[in-house]
Design an enzyme around this catalytic site. Structure first.
Site, mmCIF file in Angstrom:
data_model
loop_
_atom_site.group_PDB
_atom_site.id
_atom_site.type_symbol
_atom_site.label_atom_id
_atom_site.label_comp_id
_atom_site.label_asym_id
_atom_site.label_seq_id
_atom_site.Cartn_x
_atom_site.Cartn_y
_atom_site.Cartn_z
ATOM 1 N N ASP A 256 7.799 4.405 -6.360
ATOM 2 C CA ASP A 256 7.048 4.679 -5.151
ATOM 3 C C ASP A 256 6.373 6.036 -5.376
ATOM 4 O OD1 ASP A 256 5.873 4.571 -2.728
ATOM 5 O OD2 ASP A 256 7.681 4.209 -1.566
HETATM 6 C C1 BGC Z 1 4.500 3.954 0.227
HETATM 7 C C2 BGC Z 1 4.232 2.667 -0.527
HETATM 8 C C3 BGC Z 1 2.774 2.597 -0.906
HETATM 9 C C4 BGC Z 1 2.415 3.819 -1.705
HETATM 10 C C5 BGC Z 1 0.962 3.839 -2.166
HETATM 11 C C6 BGC Z 1 4.002 5.151 -0.548
HETATM 12 O O1 BGC Z 1 4.173 6.325 0.175
HETATM 13 O O2 BGC Z 1 5.879 4.087 0.477
HETATM 14 O O3 BGC Z 1 4.590 1.576 0.262
HETATM 15 O O4 BGC Z 1 2.505 1.427 -1.607
HETATM 16 O O5 BGC Z 1 2.659 4.973 -0.924
HETATM 17 O O6 BGC Z 1 0.099 4.029 -1.118
#
Ligand code: BGC
Length: 700
Positions: A256
């Site tokens: 993540d």
């Molecule tokens: C979120 C993800 C997301 C990623 C990219 C993160 O902060 O938890 O779900 O896909 O950002 O935007």
């Protein structure tokens, strides 16, 4: 009646695997062939080229896309990843209803079509990985990102997830997220989700496993939080023992985003392949240092880089077709967004008031600022922008031909509402009260467009919304409440004062048109709750949005409410219709390894409608603790007035097992199983008992 003249009922197969998985490119990969090609390619790669596979290429997105991997010299194009769960987050795109709303349709075929449409839009914008679906179990409905996920139930979640993945993977790679136990928002970067092995496998992981094994999800995103005090992005049990050794995952894992990677050697060793969105821990310098100190070895780099290259070759990223951009927000996708919204609304109360009739002389008042607000959900990573959005106000204005419609903002003089035949109040939540919580944006842009959200400390509506409902109900002849939000909302304090309640979730770009169609009976509501609506938060486990340590167990949602014998405001699986249904003729046929369950569903009312039949299993004399019942199947019967269908569901023995931590595996216990069928988790009129003696099954 002779056999020739017997009318044959329509036959519905509840989860038609062939249909759901059609065209999923992940399922068509020839692994032997790909492995040969990948190994040949890897043999030509330098260490530096391999390291380059292991990180994203820039800290911020370019037009919505995050790049990773790729190597021009080797003919590998980079992955272009884009969020997310309710549509392509790149420029304008079709904003679909949020996932929790789509889950309320209990319609896997429809969710497959949503996956197809989103995947196509991502591909048309030049992307090749969609950062979806979110499949973290809704352990507590106060989770800020509840709207992004499908369910409090792992079976329901798994069914919706595989449908989405198989649809989307007709066009692009998917990335189910966040692996695992990411279900509290505000403390997500620090908290430890603590869990025992059995609850992990039985409750929190089955939908991830199905996404990998049944739908061949091409990649997985790890979670920010820790599991049992170890960050998920460097958790060898999650990322290697379970994901790869146990489930046979052959795709790549990306972290993540901002704080998803916490180390170099530990994360690489554990099996976290790509650091996103750019490089810090996985920089060439850090990796070389870890190699030099002996903390890391080159095989680990080779192994992880190979996984990244593997999908690149298997999916032929460099040769992927880019569909015509006119598919984005095309007529078909707009119609689909409307269909999904119509099917996602859950009718929770109807005191003989709905559907309305568009007749001359009918005076309708529409009340509340939210009626005239574009309210598509949170403004975190799943934020999608559409070129046009129909709000409740614009949808009703476009629909109503004969009746009169008057709109009142929340702070208008509402004393006049008594003059109207019907008052429709739009109330609920917005991105301010719930959603992904991004602290820096929160601090910098208090009044702005970006994320606020976070977890909800209470289920109660914000005071001004409750006040609005009370005020309207106090003067109106008849009050209909349309409720927007991404999860359970407390209704007990005002439900008695209103005549009808329709849960809308965040209904997407076509929401307003769908609302008009449902309110005026062009279609009957058919959604069912994918999350229990407790009477208040006290009915659930303790909930602290600032907690840094959260204990998980077998009990949450309807499992917990059943176990504690608590009556919720509305149970999991509940939803009303404009027509009535009858269930009978339960037939159960036992085969070598599963049950074929057939039930006849009849629409006994006067209009067409949909019943969602649910199959729960109770294990009555187990030697280990079992929750009172668990959902193990569901099917939808769309029926004309008077029509009957035979609905077939398949219940496999693998769904009857429990996870035995001592044997580190699944056990089909010799005991009694009660198969219960009905129309909500608290309305199960049909049942059939079976005894398993370790070898054979007998009806009891
Ligand atoms: C979120 C993800 C997301 C990623 C990219 C993160 O902060 O938890 O779900 O896909 O950002 O935007």
């Amino acid at each position: 009646m002779s056999w020739q003249s017997q009318p044959l009922n329509k036959r519905i197969v509840a989860f038609d695997k062939e249909l759901i998985h059609a065209g999923n490119k992940g399922l068509a990969i020839d692994h032997e062939e790909v492995a040969v090609e990948v190994d040949a390619l890897m043999a030509t790669m330098t260490l530096s080229q391999k390291i380059n596979q292991l990180h994203g290429l820039q800290p911020a997105s370019i037009d919505g896309f995050y790049y990773a991997g790729g190597d021009e010299e080797l003919g590998l194009a980079p992955y272009k990843m884009v969020d997310g769960p309710r549509g392509a987050r790149a420029g304008m795109a079709t904003a679909f209803p949020v996932a929790i709303g789509r889950a309320a349709t209990f319609d896997v075929e429809l969710e497959r079509r949503v996956g197809l449409a989103m995947g196509l839009e991502v591909a048309a914008k030049g992307g090749n990985v969609i950062l979806a679906p979110t499949i973290n179990l809704l352990r507590h409905p106060g989770w800020g990102r509840a709207q992004e996920t499908y369910s409090e139930d792992p079976w329901h979640m798994g069914a919706m997830a595989v449908a989405f993945i198989s649809g989307a993977q007709n066009h692009v790679l998917t990335s189910p997220k966040h692996f695992a136990l990411n279900n509290l928002e505000i403390t997500r970067f620090d908290l430890s989700a603590n869990i025992d092995v059995r609850s992990l496998h039985e409750v929190y992981l089955p939908h991830f496993k199905r996404s990998i094994q049944e739908a061949a999800a091409a990649s997985v995103m790890s979670a920010y939080n820790k599991m049992n005090d170890v960050y998920c992005g460097e958790h060898p049990i999650l990322l290697t023992d379970i994901l790869r050794d146990d489930w046979g995952f052959t795709g790549f894992v990306e972290s993540d985003w901002f704080l998803g990677t916490r180390s170099t050697a530990a994360a690489i060793d554990a099996g976290m392949d790509i650091e996103m969105p750019s490089t810090h821990w996985y920089s060439e310098e850090n990796i070389n240092e870890a190699l030099a100190s002996g903390e890391l070895n080159e095989e680990a780099i080779h192994r992880n880089a190979r996984r990244v290259v593997y999908q690149n070759v298997a999916w032929q990223i460099a040769d992927m077709e880019v569909p015509d951009e006119r598919v984005v927000e095309c007529e078909e996708h707009i119609a689909l967004a409307r269909e999904v919204a119509e099917k996602s609304f859950v009718l929770l109360k109807n005191d003989k008031i709905l559907p309305l009739e568009d007749t001359p002389g009918l005076k309708v008042a529409l009340v509340g600022d939210l009626a005239d607000t574009v309210n598509l959900g949170d403004r975190g990573s799943s934020f999608v922008t559409s070129s046009e959005v129909s709000t409740p106000l614009s949808g009703l204005q476009a629909f109503i031909k004969h009746a009169s419609l008057h709109y009142f903002r929340s702070d208008d003089d509402l004393t006049r509402l008594g003059e109207f035949d019907i008052c429709i109040v739009v109330a609920g939540l917005t991105y301010v009260e719930e959603g992904e919580f991004i602290p820096t944006q929160q601090q910098e842009v208090e009044e702005g467009e970006l994320a606020r959200g976070g977890d909800r400390e209470t289920f109660a509506l914000p005071d001004h919304q409750r006040f609005l409902i009370d005020t309207v109900a106090g003067v109106a002849k008849k009050t209909i409440v349309l409720l927007e939000g991404g999860s359970a909302i407390q209704v007990t304090d005002w439900l008695d004062k209103v005549d009808a309640l329709l849960m809308l979730w965040y209904p997407g770009r076509e929401g307003g048109h769908a609302i008009a169609n449902v309110l005026f009976g062009n279609c009957s509501p058919s959604g069912k709750l994918p999350v229990s609506f407790p009477r208040s938060m006290d009915q659930l486990m303790p909930w602290d949005v600032n907690s840094l340590s959260v204990d998980h167990s077998l009990l949450h949602g309807y499992r917990l409410l059943d176990h504690q014998d608590q009556e919720p405001a509305f149970p999991f699986g509940f939803g009303m219709s404009y027509t009535t249904f009858d269930l009978d003729g339960l037939q159960i046929e036992r085969t070598a390894d599963h049950f074929n369950v057939t039930v006849s569903v009849t629409n006994t009312g006067t209009v067409s409608g949909v019943e969602i039949v649910q199959l729960y299993v109770s294990c009555t004399d187990s030697t280990v603790f079992r929750v009172p019942k668990e959902l193990k199947g569901f099917g939808r019967a769309e029926l004309e007035a008077g029509e009957t269908a035979d609905l077939e569901m398949n219940l496999g023995d693998e769904d009857l097992r429990y996870y035995d931590p001592e044997q580190n595996g699944w056990v089909l216990e010799s005991c009694s199983y009660d198969l219960q069928l009905g129309v909500s988790s608290r309305d199960l009129p049909l049942s059939s008992g079976w005894l398993f003696d370790g070898v054979e099954w007998q009806p009891v």
